[in-house]
Design an enzyme around this catalytic site. Structure first.
Site, PDB file in Angstrom:
ATOM      1  CB  CYS A 135      -0.876  -0.009   1.255  1.00 41.90           C
ATOM      2  SG  CYS A 135      -1.586   1.620   1.582  1.00 41.90           S
ATOM      3  CD  GLU A 150       7.875  -4.452 -14.828  1.00 42.00           C
ATOM      4  OE1 GLU A 150       7.079  -5.286 -14.350  1.00 42.00           O
ATOM      5  OE2 GLU A 150       8.306  -4.519 -15.995  1.00 42.00           O
ATOM      6  CB  CYS A 172      -3.828   0.517  -2.246  1.00 40.21           C
ATOM      7  SG  CYS A 172      -4.297  -0.056  -0.597  1.00 40.21           S
ATOM      8  CD  GLU A 210      12.715  -6.199 -16.187  1.00 38.14           C
ATOM      9  OE1 GLU A 210      11.842  -6.940 -16.675  1.00 38.14           O
ATOM     10  OE2 GLU A 210      12.693  -5.820 -15.008  1.00 38.14           O
ATOM     11  CD  GLU A 237       9.159 -13.556 -13.550  1.00 38.89           C
ATOM     12  OE1 GLU A 237      10.305 -13.357 -13.107  1.00 38.89           O
ATOM     13  OE2 GLU A 237       8.330 -12.646 -13.756  1.00 38.89           O
TER      14      GLU A 237
HETATM   15  C1  GLA Z   1       8.936  -7.602 -15.450  1.00 45.75           C
HETATM   16  C2  GLA Z   1       9.652  -7.612 -14.131  1.00 45.75           C
HETATM   17  C3  GLA Z   1      10.646  -8.728 -13.993  1.00 45.75           C
HETATM   18  C4  GLA Z   1      10.119 -10.001 -14.591  1.00 45.75           C
HETATM   19  C5  GLA Z   1       9.742  -9.760 -16.028  1.00 45.75           C
HETATM   20  C6  GLA Z   1       9.250 -11.012 -16.724  1.00 45.75           C
HETATM   21  O1  GLA Z   1       9.496  -6.781 -16.379  1.00 45.75           O
HETATM   22  O2  GLA Z   1      10.274  -6.394 -13.831  1.00 45.75           O
HETATM   23  O3  GLA Z   1      10.895  -8.899 -12.625  1.00 45.75           O
HETATM   24  O4  GLA Z   1       8.993 -10.417 -13.879  1.00 45.75           O
HETATM   25  O5  GLA Z   1       8.701  -8.823 -16.068  1.00 45.75           O
HETATM   26  O6  GLA Z   1       8.876 -10.740 -18.041  1.00 45.75           O
HETATM   27 ZN    ZN Z   2      -3.739   1.651   0.749  1.00 47.65          ZN
END
Ligand code: GLA
Ligand code: ZN
Length: 670
Positions: A111, A146, A151, A305, A353
Site C-alpha cells: 500500500c 515496475e 490500493c 529489460e 518465471e
Molecule cells: C517484469 C519484471 C521482472 C520479470 C519480467 C518477466 O518486467 O520487472 O521482474 O517479472 O517482467 O517478463
Molecule cells: Zn492503501
C-alpha cells in the site's frame, strides 16, 4: 565518444550456490556482459526480520562483479514485501478494487500510503546507499520495480482526501464544481464523506465504468502521486549518502495506470522494460521507446529489460526468432536507448518465471542458440563502442501523448467504448514512421517551437494554454493534426461550453454537433482516400475549413470526414473518424510532404529508419529491416556502416539481410 552501451540485465545469484556464480561470470565474459541489475527482489534476504539485516550475500555479489570488471545497477528491492513485514504490519498489504484486504503474496503488493511500508522501504534504501555508495561496481540506482497497481484501503482514502484538499485549495465548493456533484445528488459537505471510487462506491462492471469520471480521474492521479511519493522518499534516502550516482526506476512504456509525465522530472534518466504484445507491429515498441525518450526532453534512456527469447506470463509464449533479438535491440538503440539489458541473466529453477527466457538456462550452457545470439550481439555492441551514447533524435514531428486523455477517453460513457486510445495514437505514429519521419512523443506541456508538424490523435482533454501554443505552431507555418474525440473536455473532464472540438475549434475551422457511434461491422467508405472508417463518425460543419475527404454513406453522406483549415502560414487538419491504416497513412503523408518530411526510404515499408545525432555532431542513420526477406535499397548518402566498417556510396546499392540492421555514419549531406 569513449565507452560503450551497458549490456547485461537482471541477475539473481542469491538464488544459486556460489559455484554457479563462477560459471555465470565465465559465460558473461564470453557474451560481452558488463552490467548486472541486482537486488531487485532481495528484501527478505537483506532484512530477514525487522531488527536484523544481512548484507553478506549482496556484498559478495557486488564485490564479485567489481572483481570481474562489471558494473552494477543496484535495486533497492522494495517491490516485494518480505512475509514477516506483511504479517507484522497488515496495513502494508493492499486493499483491492472490491474492498478486500490482501494478505502476504506475490509482489508489487504494498500500500503506497502505509506509514510502515514507507518507513521500512526508505530505511532499506538508506542502508543500501550508506553501504554501497562508494562501491566501485555501482553504476546506477534502481528504485523498486515496475511501480503500479492501486490500493483502496482506509489509509489511501485518507491520503486521497488530503491530496484533494491540496488540489482544490481546501475548498469543497471547488471540488463539487470540478466533479459536477450536483448530478445524482453527490454534493459533499465534509471531506470525510469522500470515498475512493471502486466497486463498493462509484463503479460497476470494473475500473472503467464509473458514475463520476472526475472522481475516478482524480484517483488515477492520486495513485500516480502516491506511488511517486514512495519513489521520492527512497530517492531522498539514497541522496543522503550518495549525491551523484544516477537514480531511476523501470517503467513499462505505454502503461495506463501511471502518468509517467508526472514522474519524469524526478528521474535522473528514464528506463523501461519492453515486452511488446504478441504480434505487435514493430511500430508498437518503437512508439513506447519514443514515449520514454520524451520523458526527459529527448535524453537517452535505458532499455532496462527485454527477454532474450520468450516470456512466461502469457497463455502462449512464442520464441523470438533467430535475428529478432538483435533487431529489437538495435531498434531500441535507434530510438534512444543508451543501455541494453535483459530480464534475465540466469533462469530461476522454481516459481512462476522458471520458463521465462534467460541468457543462461537451467543447464548452464553456452552453446544454445539464445546464448550464441546474445554473445554475437555483445560483440557488435563492443564494435559500436560509444558512437551512439548521448545521441539525440532530431525530430521535426511531435506526437502529443496524454495520460489524462487516455484515462478520460477510456472511462467515458459515450460516444464509444470501442475506441482505444493507444490504437488511435499508434495509427498516427505508425503512419509518420512508415513515411520515414522521426517522431518525438511528448506531453501537452512540451515546448513545441522546434516542430513543423504536431500530431494530436484522440486528444480528448485539452489543458492549460495548449490550444494557443498549437495555434502558434500553425501561425508560423506548421501543421497541427487533430482527430475525432479531441478537444472534448477540460482538466476536470467537464465538456467545454463551446462547440466541439472546444479550444481547438478555431484552429481546425470546424464545428461538430453530432457524433454517430456504430459497431465495428458498420463501415463508411471514404473514397477520396481509398479508405474505410469505423466506430465513430463525427458530423463536421466546416467553419472555414475545406473538405479533404467525405463520408460515402448514410444521412451524412457527402459531409466532410477529413478537413484542412488554412491558419496563419500553416494549417489545422481535422480527421473526424477512425480511418483505417491506409487512410491515416494517406492523410499523414500529405501533411509530412508539405514539410518535406518524407524519408528517403519511405518506399520500403519493411525498412524502418531512425536518426540520431551524436554529441559531436555525427549524424547516424539506423536502417532496420523488419522483413524475413532481404531489402535492396539505393543509398541516399555516402556513409560508413559502423557495424561492418564498410563504406556505402551515395546512389549505390545498399542491401540489408532479412531482419538486418545497418548503423550508418553519414558522411555526405542528407
Ligand atoms: C517484469 C519484471 C521482472 C520479470 C519480467 C518477466 O518486467 O520487472 O521482474 O517479472 O517482467 O517478463
Ligand atoms: Zn492503501
Amino acid at each position: 565518444m569513449t565507452g560503450k552501451i551497458p549490456y547485461g540485465g537482471d541477475y539473481n545469484p542469491e538464488q544459486w550456490p556460489e559455484d554457479v556464480w563462477d560459471e555465470d561470470h565465465r559465460l558473461f565474459t564470453r557474451a560481452g556482459i558488463d552490467t548486472l541489475t541486482v537486488g531487485v527482489f532481495s528484501w527478505s534476504l537483506t532484512q530477514p526480520a525487522e531488527e536484523s539485516h544481512d548484507f553478506t550475500l549482496l556484498d559478495r555479489i557486488l564485490d564479485r562483479a567489481a572483481a570481474e570488471g562489471r558494473r552494477v545497477c543496484l535495486a533497492t528491492g522494495t517491490a516485494a514485501l518480505p512475509p514477516w513485514l506483511a504479517k507484522k504490519y497488515p496495513d502494508t498489504n493492499r486493499t483491492d478494487f472490491e474492498g478486500r484486504r490482501h494478505r502476504h503474496g506475490q509482489r508489487h503488493n504494498f500500500c503506497p500510503s502505509s506509514p510502515a511500508y514507507r518507513r521500512l522501504a526508505t530505511a532499506m534504501a538508506a542502508r543500501l546507499a550508506e553501504r554501497y555508495a562508494d562501491h566501485p561496481a555501482l553504476l546506477a540506482w534502481h528504485i523498486n520495480n515496475e511501480y503500479g497497481g492501486v490500493c483502496y484501503c482506509e489509509l489511501c482514502a485518507d491520503a486521497f482526501r488530503d491530496w484533494l484538499r491540496d488540489r482544490y485549495g481546501q475548498s469543497l465548493d471547488a471540488l463539487n464544481d470540478a466533479w459536477w456533484t450536483t448530478f445524482w445528488s453527490h454534493r459533499y459537505t465534509d471531506w470525510d464523506e469522500i470515498e475512493p471510487p471502486n466497486a463498493l462506491t462509484e463503479h460497476w462492471r470494473g475500473p472503467d465504468h464509473t458514475a463520476f469520471q472526475a472522481i475516478t480521474l482524480d484517483y488515477f492521479r492520486f495513485t500516480t502521486d502516491a506511488l511517486l511519493g514512495c519513489f521520492l522518499a527512497e530517492k531522498e534516502a539514497i541522496r543522503r549518502y550518495d549525491r551523484e550516482t544516477p537514480v531511476t526506476t523501470n517503467f513499462m512504456g505505454m502503461f495506463r495506470p501511471l502518468d509517467y509525465h508526472r514522474w519524469a522530472p524526478h528521474l535522473d534518466f528514464a528506463s523501461w522494460d519492453s515486452y511488446p504484445p504478441l504480434d505487435a507491429p514493430p511500430t508498437w515498441p518503437a512508439l513506447a521507446h519514443d514515449l520514454m525518450r520524451g520523458l526527459k526532453d529527448g535524453a537517452p534512456f535505458w532499455l532496462m529489460e527485454q527477454t532474450p527469447s520468450t516470456t512466461a506470463c502469457r497463455d502462449v509464449n512464442p520464441l523470438r526468432r533467430p535475428g529478432e533479438l538483435r533487431l529489437a535491440t538495435f531498434q531500441a538503440v535507434a530510438h534512444g536507448a543508451d543501455a541494453a539489458l535483459y530480464f534475465q541473466m540466469r533462469a530461476s529453477r522454481g516459481a512462476c518465471e522458471k520458463y521465462h527466457g534467460a541468457v543462461i538456462g537451467h543447464a548452464g550452457r553456452d552453446d544454445t542458440r539464445v546464448f550464441r545470439e546474445v554473445a554475437a550481439l555483445g560483440r557488435e555492441l563492443e564494435t559500436l563502442g560509444g558512437a551512439t551514447l548521448g545521441a539525440r533524435t532530431p525530430a521535426r514531428t511531435a506526437l502529443l501523448f496524454d495520460w489524462d486523455s487516455w484515462w478520460a477517453l477510456e472511462i467515458s460513457d459515450g460516444p464509444s467504448r470501442l475506441v482505444k486510445y493507444q490504437e488511435v495514437v499508434h495509427a498516427y505514429y505508425r503512419a509518420a514512421r512508415a513515411a520515414g519521419a522521426d517522431v518525438d512523443v511528448v506531453p501537452q506541456t512540451a515546448d513545441l517551437t522546434a516542430y513543423d508538424v504536431i500530431l494530436a490523435p484522440a486528444l480528448f482533454m485539452v489543458k492549460g494554454d495548449l490550444a494557443a501554443r498549437l495555434e502558434a505552431v500553425a501561425a508560423r507555418g506548421g501543421t497541427v493534426l487533430a482527430t475525432f474525440l479531441s478537444g472534448r473536455v477540460d482538466a476536470h473532464d467537464r465538456a467545454f461550453r463551446a462547440d466541439v472540438p472546444g479550444p481547438l475549434a478555431p484552429l481546425m475551422g470546424v464545428r461538430v454537433d453530432e457524433c454517430d457511434s456504430r459497431p465495428p461491422e458498420v463501415v463508411q467508405p471514404i473514397t477520396e482516400l481509398g479508405s474505410e472508417a469505423r466506430l465513430v463518425f463525427e458530423i463536421v460543419q466546416p467553419r472555414g475549413a475545406e473538405p479533404v475527404a467525405t463520408y460515402g454513406s448514410d444521412f451524412y453522406a457527402g459531409t466532410p470526414a477529413v478537413t484542412r483549415n488554412a491558419f496563419g502560414r500553416g494549417a489545422g487538419w481535422y480527421v473526424a473518424t477512425a480511418l483505417d491504416q491506409p487512410g491515416v497513412d494517406a492523410v499523414v503523408r500529405r501533411v509530412l510532404a508539405r514539410h518535406d518530411l518524407i524519408g528517403p526510404y519511405a518506399g520500403h515499408p519493411a525498412v524502418e529508419t531512425a536518426t540520431r545525432t551524436a554529441p559531436d555532431g555525427t549524424r547516424l542513420l539506423f536502417l532496420l529491416n523488419h522483413a524475413a526477406a532481404p531489402a535492396h535499397l539505393t543509398a541516399h548518402a555516402t556513409a560508413e556502416d559502423l557495424l561492418t566498417g564498410k563504406r556505402v556510396e551515395e546512389g549505390e546499392p545498399l542491401s540489408l539481410e532479412p531482419l538486418g540492421v545497418a548503423v550508418l555514419r553519414l558522411l555526405s549531406r542528407w
